[in-house]
Enzyme design. Sequence first.
Site, PDB file in Angstrom:
ATOM      1  N   ASN A  76      26.593  -4.097  25.116  1.00  0.00           N
ATOM      2  CA  ASN A  76      26.528  -5.313  24.305  1.00  0.00           C
ATOM      3  C   ASN A  76      25.107  -5.864  24.396  1.00  0.00           C
ATOM      4  O   ASN A  76      24.718  -6.410  25.426  1.00  0.00           O
ATOM      5  CB  ASN A  76      27.547  -6.330  24.831  1.00  0.00           C
ATOM      6  CG  ASN A  76      27.457  -7.673  24.113  1.00  0.00           C
ATOM      7  OD1 ASN A  76      26.857  -7.795  23.055  1.00  0.00           O
ATOM      8  ND2 ASN A  76      28.058  -8.689  24.706  1.00  0.00           N
ATOM      9  N   TRP A  77      24.349  -5.692  23.319  1.00  0.00           N
ATOM     10  CA  TRP A  77      22.935  -6.066  23.349  1.00  0.00           C
ATOM     11  C   TRP A  77      22.704  -7.565  23.187  1.00  0.00           C
ATOM     12  O   TRP A  77      21.573  -8.036  23.331  1.00  0.00           O
ATOM     13  CB  TRP A  77      22.173  -5.296  22.269  1.00  0.00           C
ATOM     14  CG  TRP A  77      22.145  -3.811  22.486  1.00  0.00           C
ATOM     15  CD1 TRP A  77      22.732  -3.114  23.495  1.00  0.00           C
ATOM     16  CD2 TRP A  77      21.490  -2.838  21.665  1.00  0.00           C
ATOM     17  NE1 TRP A  77      22.492  -1.770  23.358  1.00  0.00           N
ATOM     18  CE2 TRP A  77      21.730  -1.566  22.232  1.00  0.00           C
ATOM     19  CE3 TRP A  77      20.737  -2.902  20.497  1.00  0.00           C
ATOM     20  CZ2 TRP A  77      21.232  -0.383  21.679  1.00  0.00           C
ATOM     21  CZ3 TRP A  77      20.248  -1.728  19.939  1.00  0.00           C
ATOM     22  CH2 TRP A  77      20.485  -0.485  20.536  1.00  0.00           C
ATOM     23  N   LYS A  78      23.734  -8.305  22.839  1.00  0.00           N
ATOM     24  CA  LYS A  78      23.657  -9.764  22.690  1.00  0.00           C
ATOM     25  C   LYS A  78      22.502 -10.145  21.736  1.00  0.00           C
ATOM     26  O   LYS A  78      22.233  -9.424  20.783  1.00  0.00           O
ATOM     27  CB  LYS A  78      23.547 -10.434  24.054  1.00  0.00           C
ATOM     28  CG  LYS A  78      24.705 -10.015  24.976  1.00  0.00           C
ATOM     29  CD  LYS A  78      24.780 -10.832  26.245  1.00  0.00           C
ATOM     30  CE  LYS A  78      25.940 -10.342  27.107  1.00  0.00           C
ATOM     31  NZ  LYS A  78      26.121 -11.171  28.310  1.00  0.00           N
TER      32      LYS A  78
ATOM     33  N   GLU B  85      36.080  -9.665  32.236  1.00  0.00           N
ATOM     34  CA  GLU B  85      34.730 -10.111  32.579  1.00  0.00           C
ATOM     35  C   GLU B  85      34.812 -11.465  33.270  1.00  0.00           C
ATOM     36  O   GLU B  85      34.949 -12.483  32.611  1.00  0.00           O
ATOM     37  CB  GLU B  85      33.852 -10.178  31.325  1.00  0.00           C
ATOM     38  CG  GLU B  85      34.530 -10.760  30.082  1.00  0.00           C
ATOM     39  CD  GLU B  85      33.539 -11.170  29.014  1.00  0.00           C
ATOM     40  OE1 GLU B  85      32.476 -10.564  28.932  1.00  0.00           O
ATOM     41  OE2 GLU B  85      33.833 -12.130  28.287  1.00  0.00           O
TER      42      GLU B  85
ATOM     43  N   HIS C 218      34.512 -12.793  23.696  1.00  0.00           N
ATOM     44  CA  HIS C 218      33.546 -12.745  24.797  1.00  0.00           C
ATOM     45  C   HIS C 218      33.393 -14.136  25.393  1.00  0.00           C
ATOM     46  O   HIS C 218      33.459 -15.144  24.686  1.00  0.00           O
ATOM     47  CB  HIS C 218      32.197 -12.233  24.297  1.00  0.00           C
ATOM     48  CG  HIS C 218      31.241 -11.887  25.392  1.00  0.00           C
ATOM     49  ND1 HIS C 218      30.533 -12.844  26.078  1.00  0.00           N
ATOM     50  CD2 HIS C 218      30.881 -10.692  25.939  1.00  0.00           C
ATOM     51  CE1 HIS C 218      29.775 -12.267  26.994  1.00  0.00           C
ATOM     52  NE2 HIS C 218      29.972 -10.959  26.935  1.00  0.00           N
TER      53      HIS C 218
ATOM     54  N   GLY D 248      26.144  -5.575  29.695  1.00  0.00           N
ATOM     55  CA  GLY D 248      25.262  -6.512  29.019  1.00  0.00           C
ATOM     56  C   GLY D 248      23.804  -6.175  29.242  1.00  0.00           C
ATOM     57  O   GLY D 248      23.241  -5.291  28.626  1.00  0.00           O
ATOM     58  N   GLY D 249      23.169  -6.874  30.185  1.00  0.00           N
ATOM     59  CA  GLY D 249      21.731  -6.731  30.411  1.00  0.00           C
ATOM     60  C   GLY D 249      21.271  -5.310  30.652  1.00  0.00           C
ATOM     61  O   GLY D 249      20.211  -4.896  30.180  1.00  0.00           O
TER      62      GLY D 249
ATOM     63  N   GLY E 204      25.639 -11.880  33.751  1.00  0.00           N
ATOM     64  CA  GLY E 204      24.227 -12.221  33.708  1.00  0.00           C
ATOM     65  C   GLY E 204      23.722 -12.931  34.948  1.00  0.00           C
ATOM     66  O   GLY E 204      22.598 -13.432  34.968  1.00  0.00           O
TER      67      GLY E 204
ATOM     68  N   GLU F  20      30.988 -15.837  26.298  1.00  0.00           N
ATOM     69  CA  GLU F  20      29.950 -16.670  25.698  1.00  0.00           C
ATOM     70  C   GLU F  20      30.433 -17.300  24.394  1.00  0.00           C
ATOM     71  O   GLU F  20      30.049 -18.428  24.057  1.00  0.00           O
ATOM     72  CB  GLU F  20      28.683 -15.831  25.479  1.00  0.00           C
ATOM     73  CG  GLU F  20      28.013 -15.467  26.797  1.00  0.00           C
ATOM     74  CD  GLU F  20      27.114 -14.251  26.727  1.00  0.00           C
ATOM     75  OE1 GLU F  20      26.596 -13.863  27.792  1.00  0.00           O
ATOM     76  OE2 GLU F  20      26.933 -13.679  25.630  1.00  0.00           O
TER      77      GLU F  20
ATOM     78  N   SER G 128      27.693  -7.878  35.169  1.00  0.00           N
ATOM     79  CA  SER G 128      26.591  -7.357  35.981  1.00  0.00           C
ATOM     80  C   SER G 128      26.835  -5.925  36.444  1.00  0.00           C
ATOM     81  O   SER G 128      26.614  -5.575  37.603  1.00  0.00           O
ATOM     82  CB  SER G 128      26.316  -8.279  37.181  1.00  0.00           C
ATOM     83  OG  SER G 128      25.892  -9.557  36.736  1.00  0.00           O
TER      84      SER G 128
END
Length: 249
Positions: free
Chosen positions: A9-11, A166, A94, A233-234, A172, A96, A212
């Site tokens: 997931n590149w956000k 999650e 998600h 994610g990151g 993150g 967020e 993470s």
Amino acid sequence: MKRYFIAGNWKMHKTIAEAVALASELKDKLADCKEKLMIAPPFTALQAVSKIVEGSNILLGAQNMGPEESGAHTGEISVLMLKDLGVRVVILGHSERRHTYGENDELINKKVRLALSHKLEVILCVGETLEEREHGMLENVIRRQLSEGLKGVELSALKDVTIAYEPVWAIGTGKTATPEDADAVHAFCRQVIAEMYGKDAAKAIVIQYGGSVKADNAAALMSKENIDGALVGGASLKAEAFVPIAKFR
């Protein structure tokens, strides 16, 4: 042999040129990967990345979508628009979207049902905040998010649903639930799915861990009985970080 679902997931990262470069690198370096793979670039890069991954072993995903097919919904992206670009999977619910943008279970459920009706695969995200965990609310939160998120979804459509657990406090932050803690929540997710759809459905459904995930913890997480993949994610933003996760074994 069990096949894992590793999704990136590149956000809100990557220009079109940057997205094309990363997708091209992943296509090359993951060509021999046997796991199920997906990347979800930002909306602006979907069309360009679609051309890169077409015919490869990497599915094109979207990070969100609107709850209606079309209409006066300024700023929204329709399921029809996503399909037109070659999107195969959409991430919904998600944390967020839930906690930063106020999406509730009813809205998320509407999106889930719409996506499934158009034959898109869905990654439905569930997870608790640190406050909810510390107050003993974890199971209540997970049960509600699963039961409300899947309300009205028939058993026949469940094959196109992946659950992503999650923990909000681990996204993150560099913090990760221990493999044992994560596996316990994944097992609880299966229990709820079993109550809703039966034991066979609970055994078959894919449940990813997100929070993470890194190259140095991927293998330990994936070794657990109830963990079937990762929503990354990151660490999905650089090939040198994402490839080792996808090739954890």
